[in-house]
Motif scaffolding. Structure first.
Motif, PDB file in Angstrom:
ATOM      1  N   ILE A 110      -4.685  11.770   3.033  1.00 41.43           N
ATOM      2  CA  ILE A 110      -5.603  12.532   3.882  1.00 41.43           C
ATOM      3  C   ILE A 110      -6.573  13.334   3.012  1.00 41.43           C
ATOM      4  N   ALA A 111      -6.054  13.924   1.929  1.00 40.54           N
ATOM      5  CA  ALA A 111      -6.925  14.667   1.011  1.00 40.54           C
ATOM      6  C   ALA A 111      -7.910  13.732   0.326  1.00 40.54           C
ATOM      7  N   ALA A 112      -7.434  12.551  -0.063  1.00 40.16           N
ATOM      8  CA  ALA A 112      -8.307  11.577  -0.717  1.00 40.16           C
ATOM      9  C   ALA A 112      -9.433  11.151   0.222  1.00 40.16           C
ATOM     10  N   GLU A 113      -9.087  10.894   1.473  1.00 38.38           N
ATOM     11  CA  GLU A 113     -10.103  10.448   2.426  1.00 38.38           C
ATOM     12  C   GLU A 113     -11.159  11.520   2.647  1.00 38.38           C
ATOM     13  N   ALA A 114     -10.738  12.779   2.725  1.00 43.71           N
ATOM     14  CA  ALA A 114     -11.681  13.871   2.940  1.00 43.71           C
ATOM     15  C   ALA A 114     -12.666  13.998   1.779  1.00 43.71           C
ATOM     16  N   ALA A 115     -12.232  13.590   0.582  1.00 45.70           N
ATOM     17  CA  ALA A 115     -13.071  13.710  -0.609  1.00 45.70           C
ATOM     18  C   ALA A 115     -13.805  12.418  -0.945  1.00 45.70           C
ATOM     19  N   GLY A 116     -13.608  11.382  -0.134  1.00 51.75           N
ATOM     20  CA  GLY A 116     -14.248  10.107  -0.409  1.00 51.75           C
ATOM     21  C   GLY A 116     -13.611   9.342  -1.550  1.00 51.75           C
ATOM     22  N   ALA A 117     -12.351   9.642  -1.849  1.00 48.21           N
ATOM     23  CA  ALA A 117     -11.623   8.968  -2.929  1.00 48.21           C
ATOM     24  C   ALA A 117     -10.761   7.849  -2.351  1.00 48.21           C
ATOM     25  N   LYS A 118     -10.122   7.105  -3.238  1.00 50.38           N
ATOM     26  CA  LYS A 118      -9.223   6.025  -2.840  1.00 50.38           C
ATOM     27  C   LYS A 118      -7.780   6.452  -3.052  1.00 50.38           C
ATOM     28  N   TRP A 119      -6.871   5.755  -2.335  1.00 52.52           N
ATOM     29  CA  TRP A 119      -5.475   6.180  -2.311  1.00 52.52           C
ATOM     30  C   TRP A 119      -4.545   4.989  -2.361  1.00 52.52           C
ATOM     31  N   ILE A 120      -3.584   5.049  -3.274  1.00 53.48           N
ATOM     32  CA  ILE A 120      -2.493   4.074  -3.328  1.00 53.48           C
ATOM     33  C   ILE A 120      -1.251   4.786  -2.818  1.00 53.48           C
ATOM     34  N   SER A 121      -0.750   4.349  -1.695  1.00 50.23           N
ATOM     35  CA  SER A 121       0.345   5.021  -1.013  1.00 50.23           C
ATOM     36  C   SER A 121       1.688   4.724  -1.684  1.00 50.23           C
ATOM     37  N   TYR A 122       2.764   5.076  -0.997  1.00 50.32           N
ATOM     38  CA  TYR A 122       4.094   4.964  -1.587  1.00 50.32           C
ATOM     39  C   TYR A 122       5.102   4.471  -0.553  1.00 50.32           C
ATOM     40  N   ASN A 123       5.923   3.516  -0.975  1.00 48.24           N
ATOM     41  CA  ASN A 123       7.112   3.108  -0.229  1.00 48.24           C
ATOM     42  C   ASN A 123       6.824   2.159   0.931  1.00 48.24           C
ATOM     43  N   THR A 124       5.869   2.506   1.783  1.00 46.70           N
ATOM     44  CA  THR A 124       5.480   1.627   2.882  1.00 46.70           C
ATOM     45  C   THR A 124       3.972   1.732   3.072  1.00 46.70           C
ATOM     46  N   ALA A 125       3.456   0.973   3.993  1.00 46.80           N
ATOM     47  CA  ALA A 125       2.019   1.036   4.266  1.00 46.80           C
ATOM     48  C   ALA A 125       1.730   1.868   5.508  1.00 46.80           C
ATOM     49  N   TYR A 126       2.686   2.696   5.938  1.00 44.12           N
ATOM     50  CA  TYR A 126       2.464   3.449   7.165  1.00 44.12           C
ATOM     51  C   TYR A 126       1.262   4.379   7.045  1.00 44.12           C
ATOM     52  N   GLY A 127       0.895   4.750   5.831  1.00 42.39           N
ATOM     53  CA  GLY A 127      -0.184   5.702   5.642  1.00 42.39           C
ATOM     54  C   GLY A 127      -1.564   5.160   5.915  1.00 42.39           C
ATOM     55  N   LYS A 128      -1.678   3.855   6.078  1.00 44.63           N
ATOM     56  CA  LYS A 128      -3.023   3.295   6.272  1.00 44.63           C
ATOM     57  C   LYS A 128      -3.661   3.766   7.564  1.00 44.63           C
ATOM     58  N   ASP A 129      -2.868   4.185   8.520  1.00 41.66           N
ATOM     59  CA  ASP A 129      -3.427   4.709   9.757  1.00 41.66           C
ATOM     60  C   ASP A 129      -3.845   6.170   9.616  1.00 41.66           C
ATOM     61  N   ALA A 130      -3.212   6.879   8.670  1.00 42.98           N
ATOM     62  CA  ALA A 130      -3.541   8.288   8.468  1.00 42.98           C
ATOM     63  C   ALA A 130      -4.833   8.462   7.678  1.00 42.98           C
ATOM     64  N   ALA A 131      -5.110   7.525   6.775  1.00 46.18           N
ATOM     65  CA  ALA A 131      -6.309   7.617   5.941  1.00 46.18           C
ATOM     66  C   ALA A 131      -6.862   6.214   5.715  1.00 46.18           C
ATOM     67  N   PRO A 132      -7.378   5.587   6.757  1.00 49.19           N
ATOM     68  CA  PRO A 132      -7.769   4.176   6.669  1.00 49.19           C
ATOM     69  C   PRO A 132      -8.901   3.889   5.695  1.00 49.19           C
ATOM     70  N   GLU A 133      -9.798   4.842   5.472  1.00 52.47           N
ATOM     71  CA  GLU A 133     -10.910   4.613   4.541  1.00 52.47           C
ATOM     72  C   GLU A 133     -10.453   4.758   3.092  1.00 52.47           C
ATOM     73  N   ALA A 134      -9.462   5.593   2.869  1.00 44.40           N
ATOM     74  CA  ALA A 134      -8.968   5.823   1.501  1.00 44.40           C
ATOM     75  C   ALA A 134      -7.915   4.805   1.092  1.00 44.40           C
ATOM     76  N   PHE A 135      -7.115   4.340   2.046  1.00 48.11           N
ATOM     77  CA  PHE A 135      -5.961   3.494   1.738  1.00 48.11           C
ATOM     78  C   PHE A 135      -6.383   2.171   1.112  1.00 48.11           C
ATOM     79  N   VAL A 136      -5.794   1.851  -0.022  1.00 51.01           N
ATOM     80  CA  VAL A 136      -6.054   0.588  -0.708  1.00 51.01           C
ATOM     81  C   VAL A 136      -4.866  -0.358  -0.581  1.00 51.01           C
ATOM     82  N   THR A 137      -3.695   0.125  -0.914  1.00 51.34           N
ATOM     83  CA  THR A 137      -2.484  -0.684  -0.856  1.00 51.34           C
ATOM     84  C   THR A 137      -1.289   0.226  -1.110  1.00 51.34           C
ATOM     85  N   ALA A 138      -0.109  -0.356  -1.195  1.00 58.44           N
ATOM     86  CA  ALA A 138       1.099   0.414  -1.466  1.00 58.44           C
ATOM     87  C   ALA A 138       2.184  -0.503  -2.004  1.00 58.44           C
TER      88      ALA A 138
END
Length: 221
Positions: A110-138
């Motif tokens: 969520i912080a990454a998306e607010a800053a226009g950065a990219k994000w590699i999540s952890y453990n599952t891909a559930y985070g792609k709905d929380a920050a869809p523009e930032a989420f790259v993979t997991a």
């Protein structure tokens, strides 16, 4: 069955996955995606498993982008959205444009998306709905194959306690499909390195007692 444990008995096994395999591949992705050459890692606790994963990731970064550094902030949480948000923002302020993590909340994304950065999540891909523009993979952990094997061994009377450590070849560790506008070359790199690990022709280096040289730790383990 004790996940990540180390004590065994006649009716107790321990089990763990080679998470570092997925971390290494995704480090290569981060190295190619960063434009600032600063990649942030929000770290949980300075234990061997975590340090091993950060190092594997950093080695992957180095292979695709030797000019990039991985900057680490420790939160001492497994799930602490407030602390993780603060850590993510601190890294973003230093110029990090790709963030990765070792916690179970979506705060980093969520912080990454607010800053226009990219994000590699952890453990599952559930985070792609929380920050869809930032989420790259997991990296994804799937304990199902191991649990099935254990239950079958109990049913047929062949269970014996062991220290199990399975990798990508067992199905315990995999990578979620790349999201967003990812260059075809990055996708090919992920597929090629994954196949090398699956075939046994490549095993990422394992270092868990110190940081490798392209890591900057704001709190030393």
């Amino acid at each position: 069955e004790h996940n990540t444990g180390y004590k065994r008995a006649d009716n107790v096994s321990t089990y763990q996955a080679k998470f570092y395999e997925g971390r290494h591949v995704l480090g290569k992705v981060a190295g190619l995606m960063t434009e600032t050459n600063v990649i942030g890692w929000i770290a949980s606790f300075p234990i061997p498993e975590v340090i091993r994963g950060i190092n594997a990731f950093a080695e992957g970064v180095k292979e695709t982008n030797p000019n990039a550094t991985v900057e680490v902030v420790w939160t001492f949480t497994w799930f602490g959205p407030e602390a993780e948000t603060q850590a993510a923002n601190a890294l973003l302020e230093t110029g990090a444009d790709v963030l990765a993590q070792h916690q179970d909340s979506t705060a980093t994304g969520i912080a990454a998306e607010a800053a226009g950065a990219k994000w590699i999540s952890y453990n599952t891909a559930y985070g792609k709905d929380a920050a869809p523009e930032a989420f790259v993979t997991a990296p994804v952990w799937d304990w199902g194959p191991y649990y099935i094997t254990v239950v079958e061994s109990i049913v047929d009377g062949t269970f014996t306690p062991e220290a199990y450590w399975g990798g990508m070849e067992t199905g315990l560790v995999s990578l979620y499909e790349l999201q967003g506008d990812i260059p075809r070359t990055v996708e090919q790199l992920v597929n090629e390195k994954t196949m090398e690990i699956l075939s046994g022709s490549f095993d990422p280096p394992v270092v868990e007692d110190k940081f490798v040289d392209n890591i900057i730790g704001t709190v030393s383990p």
